[in-house]
Design a protein around this motif. Sequence first.
Motif, short mmCIF file in Angstrom:
data_model
loop_
_atom_site.label_atom_id
_atom_site.label_comp_id
_atom_site.label_asym_id
_atom_site.label_seq_id
_atom_site.Cartn_x
_atom_site.Cartn_y
_atom_site.Cartn_z
N LYS A 39 3.45 5.60 3.00
CA LYS A 39 3.59 7.05 3.22
C LYS A 39 3.32 7.40 4.67
N ALA A 40 2.31 6.78 5.26
CA ALA A 40 1.99 7.03 6.67
C ALA A 40 3.10 6.54 7.60
N ASP B 175 8.02 7.30 1.29
CA ASP B 175 7.34 7.80 0.11
C ASP B 175 8.39 8.17 -0.94
N SER C 156 0.83 -1.21 0.00
CA SER C 156 0.00 0.00 0.00
C SER C 156 0.86 1.26 0.00
N ALA C 157 0.71 2.07 -1.03
CA ALA C 157 1.45 3.33 -1.09
C ALA C 157 1.04 4.24 0.06
N GLU C 158 -0.23 4.21 0.42
CA GLU C 158 -0.71 5.07 1.51
C GLU C 158 -0.18 4.60 2.86
N PHE C 159 -0.14 3.29 3.08
CA PHE C 159 0.40 2.76 4.33
C PHE C 159 1.88 3.10 4.44
#
Length: 344
Positions: free
Chosen positions: A53-54, A58, A48-51
């Motif tokens: 990044k969080a 990134d 997951s790119a969002e996971f």
Amino acid sequence: MTKTNPGNFFEDFSIGQVIRHATPRTVTEGDRALYGALYPTRFAVPSSAEFAKASGLDPAPVEELIAFHIAFGKTVPDISLNAVANLGYAECRFHRPVVPGDTLSTTSEVIGLKQNSNGKSGVVYVRSTATNQRGEVALDWARWVMVHKRDHDAPAPETVLPELADSVAAGDLVIPEGLDFSDYDFAAAGEAHRWDDYAVGEKIDHVDGVTLTDSEHMVATRLWQNTAKVHFNTQARPDGARLVYGGHVISMARALSFNGLANAQLIAAINAGAHAAPAFAGDTVYAWSEVLEKAETSAPGVGALRLRLVATKDRDESMTLRNEAGKYAEGVLLDLDYWALVPR
């Protein structure tokens, strides 16, 4: 004069020899997708790119083993094209996350040689380094491989055995810049287990199994541009069977370890690895893990677990690594000792 490459045989190697391997390889999102198609991997950071990044990463990195397989594959035409078997790994450190768009190039130095007593083969020790397009080290590792001799009457070289550490010290682990698990989303990751929930000596049965197929392991091996004959050519072995690339077993076992170690998000180092027995199509691979060591890190919310990952042919509910004679127990395919970064 022949223009084809027969590969190096044992007598072609010398201590201190440095080999620059062809062909640089650019990592793509296709590698991430195909890796997920080949292995049942579900770790949240590379998924997951969002996971990611969080978690302070990134763009989202690919799985560390993608970088390892690509870098390893570069070495095969020069180091192990004429291999009997790849024997083991040590001192592997992942120095920085590899992301799509990175181009990896690999060089190797011969650090050890030992002819076998039968005079027909020998063990070659190399230290390999993979760098990205900016010349930064992405990962480095030592490995040893048994290689055929071209001429059985060729004189044996002086035996040189390198000194290799039993493990990468916790203080020498490279933590990815910006990594932060302070606000880790356990629900999204799939399990609630933190660093504190694991105890040294604990064993975890990962329960699930996958049956190996020739088609999948050959796709994987071609993906990494690994040209070793024993993986493709049924005439390369006396038994007429294609030997499954050991890295395929490593990735399969790592993916299976998600069930019980879903939060072991990033591999920081591989301390040691041994392919205890060959694997072939039709074998069903299971895995279990043992917690060997725990360490704190300087990154917020991040701890490190040193884990032994064992892959077996068929399930071993007793989780036995060695028999009474001290040899690997029947059915053990892989014994991999590595450091993983987990939320605290």
